[in-house]
Design a protein around this motif. Structure first.
Motif, PDB file in Angstrom:
ATOM      1  N   SER A   1      11.908  38.213 -69.172  1.00 38.04           N
ATOM      2  CA  SER A   1      12.862  38.049 -70.277  1.00 38.04           C
ATOM      3  C   SER A   1      14.027  39.020 -70.146  1.00 38.04           C
ATOM      4  O   SER A   1      15.199  38.630 -70.246  1.00 38.04           O
ATOM      5  CB  SER A   1      12.146  38.251 -71.617  1.00 38.04           C
ATOM      6  N   THR A   2      13.725  40.291 -69.928  1.00 39.70           N
ATOM      7  CA  THR A   2      14.806  41.265 -69.753  1.00 39.70           C
ATOM      8  C   THR A   2      15.569  41.001 -68.456  1.00 39.70           C
ATOM      9  O   THR A   2      16.790  41.175 -68.401  1.00 39.70           O
ATOM     10  CB  THR A   2      14.258  42.699 -69.758  1.00 39.70           C
TER      11      THR A   2
ATOM     12  N   ARG B   1      19.938  40.885 -65.646  1.00 43.86           N
ATOM     13  CA  ARG B   1      20.140  40.777 -64.198  1.00 43.86           C
ATOM     14  C   ARG B   1      20.552  39.361 -63.778  1.00 43.86           C
ATOM     15  O   ARG B   1      21.560  39.166 -63.118  1.00 43.86           O
ATOM     16  CB  ARG B   1      18.866  41.195 -63.457  1.00 43.86           C
ATOM     17  N   ASN B   2      19.767  38.367 -64.193  1.00 42.86           N
ATOM     18  CA  ASN B   2      20.008  37.016 -63.699  1.00 42.86           C
ATOM     19  C   ASN B   2      21.290  36.397 -64.235  1.00 42.86           C
ATOM     20  O   ASN B   2      21.992  35.687 -63.510  1.00 42.86           O
ATOM     21  CB  ASN B   2      18.818  36.115 -64.026  1.00 42.86           C
ATOM     22  N   ASN B   3      21.606  36.638 -65.511  1.00 36.89           N
ATOM     23  CA  ASN B   3      22.852  36.093 -66.037  1.00 36.89           C
ATOM     24  C   ASN B   3      24.054  36.625 -65.267  1.00 36.89           C
ATOM     25  O   ASN B   3      25.017  35.901 -65.008  1.00 36.89           O
ATOM     26  CB  ASN B   3      22.992  36.403 -67.529  1.00 36.89           C
ATOM     27  N   ALA B   4      23.984  37.898 -64.882  1.00 38.57           N
ATOM     28  CA  ALA B   4      25.060  38.466 -64.073  1.00 38.57           C
ATOM     29  C   ALA B   4      25.082  37.849 -62.673  1.00 38.57           C
ATOM     30  O   ALA B   4      26.153  37.607 -62.104  1.00 38.57           O
ATOM     31  CB  ALA B   4      24.901  39.981 -63.981  1.00 38.57           C
ATOM     32  N   ALA B   5      23.908  37.580 -62.122  1.00 43.04           N
ATOM     33  CA  ALA B   5      23.841  36.941 -60.807  1.00 43.04           C
ATOM     34  C   ALA B   5      24.402  35.528 -60.845  1.00 43.04           C
ATOM     35  O   ALA B   5      25.010  35.054 -59.866  1.00 43.04           O
ATOM     36  CB  ALA B   5      22.394  36.927 -60.319  1.00 43.04           C
ATOM     37  N   MET B   6      24.220  34.831 -61.956  1.00 43.71           N
ATOM     38  CA  MET B   6      24.813  33.513 -62.111  1.00 43.71           C
ATOM     39  C   MET B   6      26.330  33.611 -62.154  1.00 43.71           C
ATOM     40  O   MET B   6      27.036  32.806 -61.531  1.00 43.71           O
ATOM     41  CB  MET B   6      24.266  32.847 -63.371  1.00 43.71           C
ATOM     42  N   CYS B   7      26.840  34.589 -62.866  1.00 40.96           N
ATOM     43  CA  CYS B   7      28.295  34.805 -62.883  1.00 40.96           C
ATOM     44  C   CYS B   7      28.826  35.097 -61.492  1.00 40.96           C
ATOM     45  O   CYS B   7      29.935  34.672 -61.130  1.00 40.96           O
ATOM     46  CB  CYS B   7      28.641  35.962 -63.816  1.00 40.96           C
ATOM     47  N   ALA B   8      28.054  35.811 -60.690  1.00 44.09           N
ATOM     48  CA  ALA B   8      28.505  36.189 -59.351  1.00 44.09           C
ATOM     49  C   ALA B   8      28.753  34.977 -58.463  1.00 44.09           C
ATOM     50  O   ALA B   8      29.495  35.071 -57.474  1.00 44.09           O
ATOM     51  CB  ALA B   8      27.485  37.117 -58.702  1.00 44.09           C
ATOM     52  N   ARG B   9      28.152  33.852 -58.800  1.00 49.29           N
ATOM     53  CA  ARG B   9      28.385  32.629 -58.027  1.00 49.29           C
ATOM     54  C   ARG B   9      29.733  31.989 -58.371  1.00 49.29           C
ATOM     55  O   ARG B   9      30.148  31.038 -57.710  1.00 49.29           O
ATOM     56  CB  ARG B   9      27.244  31.642 -58.247  1.00 49.29           C
ATOM     57  N   TYR B  10      30.391  32.512 -59.402  1.00 50.93           N
ATOM     58  CA  TYR B  10      31.689  31.973 -59.818  1.00 50.93           C
ATOM     59  C   TYR B  10      32.820  32.995 -59.811  1.00 50.93           C
ATOM     60  O   TYR B  10      33.983  32.616 -59.686  1.00 50.93           O
ATOM     61  CB  TYR B  10      31.557  31.354 -61.219  1.00 50.93           C
ATOM     62  N   LEU B  11      32.497  34.264 -59.959  1.00 53.40           N
ATOM     63  CA  LEU B  11      33.531  35.292 -60.098  1.00 53.40           C
ATOM     64  C   LEU B  11      33.693  36.089 -58.812  1.00 53.40           C
ATOM     65  O   LEU B  11      32.755  36.236 -58.032  1.00 53.40           O
ATOM     66  CB  LEU B  11      33.172  36.232 -61.246  1.00 53.40           C
TER      67      LEU B  11
ATOM     68  N   ILE C   1      13.185  30.871 -58.530  1.00 53.34           N
ATOM     69  CA  ILE C   1      14.338  30.200 -59.129  1.00 53.34           C
ATOM     70  C   ILE C   1      15.171  31.207 -59.912  1.00 53.34           C
ATOM     71  O   ILE C   1      14.632  32.053 -60.637  1.00 53.34           O
ATOM     72  CB  ILE C   1      13.874  29.063 -60.057  1.00 53.34           C
ATOM     73  N   LEU C   2      16.480  31.134 -59.763  1.00 53.93           N
ATOM     74  CA  LEU C   2      17.372  31.979 -60.549  1.00 53.93           C
ATOM     75  C   LEU C   2      17.505  31.345 -61.938  1.00 53.93           C
ATOM     76  O   LEU C   2      18.208  30.347 -62.125  1.00 53.93           O
ATOM     77  CB  LEU C   2      18.750  32.093 -59.886  1.00 53.93           C
ATOM     78  N   VAL C   3      16.816  31.915 -62.907  1.00 52.69           N
ATOM     79  CA  VAL C   3      16.812  31.370 -64.256  1.00 52.69           C
ATOM     80  C   VAL C   3      17.428  32.376 -65.211  1.00 52.69           C
ATOM     81  O   VAL C   3      17.093  33.561 -65.197  1.00 52.69           O
ATOM     82  CB  VAL C   3      15.374  30.976 -64.701  1.00 52.69           C
ATOM     83  N   GLY C   4      18.364  31.894 -66.017  1.00 50.33           N
ATOM     84  CA  GLY C   4      19.075  32.747 -66.941  1.00 50.33           C
ATOM     85  C   GLY C   4      18.729  32.437 -68.386  1.00 50.33           C
ATOM     86  O   GLY C   4      17.965  31.519 -68.689  1.00 50.33           O
TER      87      GLY C   4
END
Length: 443
Positions: free
Chosen positions: A342-343, A348-358, A304-307
């Motif tokens: 955690s790191t 990494r994951n927070n940026a991957a979540m942004c990539a789904r919108y930006l 799961i992509l978890v941020g």
């Protein structure tokens, strides 16, 4: 052009992770080049140069779940509010606040939140708003504050039936109007999601209206199983599990964020993984509300992509990172787990979540990425490079060490001074709004 230089660069780019001395050359909204400071200054002599004096140059931080509407609550005590349950926390504090927020209160909350983010090197936020006193236009008021101060934001409104169906329908319409505006604008600075509060405040009929109003415009951003109430309500009213309710109404999917996700079974996590739905954990808020710990280690094992978010408990993402690590270890009873997760969530994951919108990358310093940069004044006493940067982050960094913040190529904080606003005037405006709100909450 703008050059941020004379620092040590942590890029979060596997191809070139570390520059012991270097600079970032920014052309408009994007990064053009990284390299030694002297080389870039010679190559782009016309560029404005900002000397960070050996500071750590790194990608701007991303908060994957916060609440602007809590921006005026710091230090607030509501007379008679003594919660013993999570529901009492919601009804006595947070729902009480948002029932008193008008548009000016929403604007002031947005200013307060965004100023704190910029000071802490946070360049992107996913916000989940509620202001049930004045709903219509609230997302657009936040948009205007975000544009004025320069932060990157993905916004939604919290649909709920807690204040009746008229307010619920108004919240649905605010989401839909803003999502249509954002889709037409197609601007990487301001994006939209379709918000919903906890499942126990949303009926199946309302979920259907939300899905119809959204009409595939964007993903959903919804609180899920933050406490036990969602699970009990889903079983008692619908004879089903919370995640199955969401799936049955078309809420899950790769652009949807589920916040908190504490009381979930293995089978429900499998459904989340199978639909490629995103999750966000908020460790300090969960601990403060005594609702438990999200099963982050299990989420990672299931793919799961978890941020990582803060739920507005703090605006310092490095603080949230530290707490996430130790609560996962405390929960597991093991001192050797949670580091990579955690790191990985924050960097990494927070940026991957942004990539789904930006349309372009954030959370990384490389040519072509959006120019979102934070500089930290950190002078290590021990060896420091890309191989141990995360250890330095966890044990040495704090958000308030941020000295410079660049978002979308704009230098918004330089040497700890905000450059894009009249900070004193905004502070006074925020203070006046908070004083008015506090008087109403404690008449």
């Amino acid at each position: 052009m703008l050059i941020i230089g004379s620092g040590r660069i942590v890029t979060r780019d596997e191809a070139a992770p570390w520059y012991p001395e270097g600079a970032v050359a920014i052309d408009g909204q994007v990064i053009r080049e990284l390299g030694p400071t002297a080389d870039l200054r010679a190559k782009y002599p016309e560029a404005e140069f900002v000397d960070v004096h050996g500071g750590i140059i790194m990608p701007g931080l991303i908060n994957a779940h916060t609440h602007i509407y809590s921006g005026l609550a710091r230090g607030l005590s509501i007379r008679g509010h003594d919660p013993r349950t999570f529901y009492q926390v919601l009804d006595g504090m947070w729902w009480n606040i948002d029932r008193h927020l008008d548009l000016e209160g929403t604007r002031a909350s947005a200013y307060a939140t965004i100023l704190e983010c910029i000071r802490n090197g946070v360049t992107t936020i996913f916000d989940h708003h509620a202001s049930y006193r004045e709903i219509t236009g609230s997302l657009f008021a936040i948009r205007d504050a975000a544009r004025e101060l320069g932060i990157r934001a993905c916004l939604c409104y919290e649909v709920s039936e807690r204040d009746g169906m008229k307010k619920c329908d108004e919240a649905i319409e605010e989401n839909a109007n803003f999502a249509r505006w954002a889709a037409a604008e197609n601007d990487d600075m301001i994006k939209a999601m379709f918000g919903g509060h906890a499942l126990f405040t949303i009926s199946d009929a309302t979920f259907d209206r939300m899905a119809k109003a959204n009409d595939g415009l964007t993903g959903f951003h919804i609180h899920v199983c933050e406490g036990s109430t969602d699970r009990l309500d889903s079983w008692n009213r619908y004879n089903t599990r919370p995640i199955d309710r969401l799936k049955n109404h078309g809420i899950l999917g790769p652009k949807t964020i589920l916040g908190h996700c504490i009381e979930l079974t293995d089978d429900e996590l499998d459904v989340i993984a199978g639909t490629d739905t995103m999750c966000v954990t908020n460790p300090e808020s969960n601990m403060g509300n005594a609702v438990g710990v999200a099963p982050v280690l299990k989420m990672f094992r299931k793919g799961i992509l978890v941020g990582l978010g803060t739920d507005a408990y703090t605006h310092d993402m490095l603080e949230s990172l530290k707490v996430e690590l130790i609560i996962q270890r405390h929960n597991a009873g093991l001192p050797n787990v949670g580091w990579a997760e955690s790191t990985g969530m924050l960097f990494r994951n927070n940026a991957a979540m942004c990539a789904r919108y930006l349309s372009r990358p954030v959370g990384v310093l490389k040519p072509g990425a959006l120019a979102d940069i934070a500089v930290f004044d950190y002078k290590p006493f021990t060896p420091f490079d890309h191989t141990n940067i995360d250890g330095h982050m966890i044990f040495g960094f704090q958000g308030r060490m941020c000295t410079h913040t660049v978002i979308n190529g704009r230098l918004l904080m330089k040497d700890r001074k905000l450059t894009a606003c009249d900070e004193a005037a905004l502070h006074q405006r925020i203070l006046e709004a908070s004083e008015r709100l506090w008087r109403e909450l404690n008449p």
